[in-house]
Design a protein around this motif. Structure first.
Motif, mmCIF file in Angstrom:
data_model
loop_
_atom_site.group_PDB
_atom_site.id
_atom_site.type_symbol
_atom_site.label_atom_id
_atom_site.label_comp_id
_atom_site.label_asym_id
_atom_site.label_seq_id
_atom_site.Cartn_x
_atom_site.Cartn_y
_atom_site.Cartn_z
ATOM 1 N N UNK A 188 67.292 9.332 -31.720
ATOM 2 C CA UNK A 188 67.617 10.300 -32.150
ATOM 3 C C UNK A 188 68.495 10.681 -33.280
ATOM 4 N N UNK A 189 69.284 9.718 -33.695
ATOM 5 C CA UNK A 189 70.360 10.247 -34.628
ATOM 6 C C UNK A 189 69.603 9.881 -36.069
ATOM 7 N N UNK A 203 69.437 2.649 -40.190
ATOM 8 C CA UNK A 203 68.676 1.558 -39.898
ATOM 9 C C UNK A 203 67.561 2.174 -39.092
ATOM 10 N N UNK A 204 67.806 2.809 -38.313
ATOM 11 C CA UNK A 204 66.810 3.733 -37.238
ATOM 12 C C UNK A 204 65.780 4.439 -38.033
ATOM 13 N N UNK A 227 56.988 4.846 -32.866
ATOM 14 C CA UNK A 227 58.347 4.712 -33.049
ATOM 15 C C UNK A 227 58.806 5.663 -31.827
ATOM 16 N N UNK A 228 59.596 4.981 -30.999
ATOM 17 C CA UNK A 228 60.299 6.101 -29.678
ATOM 18 C C UNK A 228 61.761 6.188 -29.903
ATOM 19 N N UNK A 229 62.217 7.432 -30.146
ATOM 20 C CA UNK A 229 63.436 7.760 -30.713
ATOM 21 C C UNK A 229 64.377 8.906 -29.736
ATOM 22 N N UNK A 230 64.686 8.095 -28.803
ATOM 23 C CA UNK A 230 65.516 8.788 -27.464
ATOM 24 C C UNK A 230 66.931 9.173 -28.264
ATOM 25 N N UNK A 267 57.688 9.486 -31.224
ATOM 26 C CA UNK A 267 57.929 10.423 -29.708
ATOM 27 C C UNK A 267 59.635 10.246 -29.391
ATOM 28 N N UNK A 268 60.177 11.195 -29.186
ATOM 29 C CA UNK A 268 61.522 10.941 -28.564
ATOM 30 C C UNK A 268 61.394 10.531 -27.016
#
Length: 309
Positions: A188-189, A203-204, A227-230, A267-268
Motif C-alpha cells: 500500500x505504500x 521498489x514496490x 500486483x497485490x498491494x496490501x 488489487x489491494x
C-alpha cells in the motif's frame, strides 16, 4: 438553449456518468465472489505446482498453505532451512500435498541459475513473488541508513530483481501452455510517494508497474499477472500488530486476496484496504509529506515496536 448552456449540461452529464461508472466498479469490489468467480478447479487447472518465494512466514506462508489446500503441490523458498522444513511438514500434514523446499537468500547475487535448474522440470501453474525486505523497521530518511550502499543492493536484489528473474524463469512455461497466474506482492505504500520508507516504497512501485505492463503483454496468452498491494497485515514486517479490520492476519488477507485474482492487474486484496487506499489518495501530499508527519510516523512506529517487545 445557447451553446454555453448546452456545454454545461453535457459536462454535468459526463461527470455524473463518470462517477456513476466509478461507483459501479467500486461496488463490484464488495462482492468478489459474484463478480470475479473462480471454479473449484481453477487453481489446479493452471498447473500442478505453485511456487512461493518468502514462504517461511507471514503472507508467503499463508499463500503456500492456501494453494496446497486448493490441491496444488507447492515449492516454498526462503533463506532459513529449519523454518522452511517446519512449514513443509505442516503443509504436508494438513493437506497431504507434496512440498519442495528450496533454500535461497534473495538478497545475494547469482542465485537464479540454481533455482532455474531445480524448477525446470515442474509444471508450474502459479507463481507468488512474495519475498521482500524493509531497509529498516523504524522509518528513516534515506541517508540515515547504516551501510547505505549494502542496503540499496539488498533491497533492489530482494524486492526488484528477484521478481523480474522469477518471472523470466517461470513465465515461458506458462506462455507455452497458454495459462498461469503470477501474483507479485507490492504494498500500500506504493499508492503515493512515501517519505521515511522511500527506498522500500519505490521498489514496490516497480513491482506494480512491472506487473501491469507484463499483464498487458501476456493477457492474450490467457495468463493472469497481478500486483497485490496490501496495507496492514500482521507480520514480522509490521511488528505483528494485533489483527483488526485494517490490519488483517496473513491467513485472512490471503483468503481475501485470492478472491480478487480476476479483478484486474492491481488489487489491494481486501475491501478494507481498497477503501484505505482510496482515502489515502484523497489526502493532499503537502499534508502527508510535512516534516511533522514524518517525525510523527517515526515516533509512532518506535512506540509500537517497544510495545511488542
Amino acid at each position: 438553449m445557447d451553446l454555453m448552456e448546452l456545454f454545461l449540461i453535457s459536462l454535468g452529464a459526463a461527470v455524473v456518468v463518470y462517477y456513476g461508472v466509478k461507483l459501479l466498479l467500486f461496488t463490484r469490489m464488495l462482492f468478489p465472489n459474484l463478480w470475479f468467480p473462480l471454479s473449484k478447479t481453477f487453481f489446479t487447472s493452471m498447473g500442478e505446482w505453485a511456487v512461493v518465494t518468502g514462504a517461511s512466514e507471514g503472507i508467503g506462508r499463508s499463500y503456500a498453505f492456501a494453494l496446497a489446500e486448493q490441491g496444488m503441490s507447492v515449492v516454498i523458498m526462503s533463506r532459513t532451512k529449519a523454518t522452511l522444513d517446519q512449514v513443509a511438514k505442516e503443509i504436508g500434514d494438513k493437506t497431504g500435498q507434496r512440498v519442495k523446499v528450496m533454500v535461497t537468500d534473495f538478497t545475494q547475487e547469482n542465485v537464479f541459475s540454481e533455482i532455474e535448474g531445480q524448477l525446470k522440470d515442474l509444471n508450474i501453474g502459479i507463481l507468488v513473488n512474495n519475498v521482500g525486505m524493509l531497509p529498516s523497521f523504524i522509518p528513516s530518511k534515506f541517508l540515515d541508513f547504516a551501510e547505505l550502499d549494502q542496503t540499496i543492493t539488498k533491497v533492489i536484489n530482494c524486492n526488484v530483481k528477484t521478481m523480474a528473474k522469477m518471472c523470466k524463469i517461470i513465465l515461458p512455461g506458462m506462455e507455452n501452455r497458454g495459462k498461469g497466474v503470477i501474483l507479485n506482492i507490492s504494498s500500500g505504500v506504493a499508492f503515493i510517494p512515501f517519505p521515511m520508507y522511500t527506498l522500500y516504497a519505490a521498489s514496490k512501485v516497480f513491482v506494480e508497474r512491472f506487473s501491469q505492463g507484463l499483464q498487458a503483454e501476456y493477457k492474450d496468452k490467457e495468463i493472469i499477472i497481478q500486483a497485490v498491494s496490501p496495507f496492514g497485515v500482521s507480520t514480522r514486517m509490521a511488528a505483528y500488530q494485533k489483527s483488526n479490520l485494517v490490519t488483517l492476519s496473513p491467513e485472512d488477507f490471503v483468503k481475501s486476496s485470492l478472491q480478487y485474482i480476476r479483478a484486474g492487474d492491481k488489487t489491494p486484496g481486501s475491501i478494507y484496504h481498497i477503501v484505505l487506499g482510496w482515502l489515502l489518495q484523497t489526502i493532499p501530499l503537502k499534508v502527508l509529506h510535512a516534516e511533522s508527519m514524518q517525525h510523527g510516523l517515526k515516533d509512532y512506529v518506535k512506540r509500537r515496536a517497544a510495545e511488542r517487545l
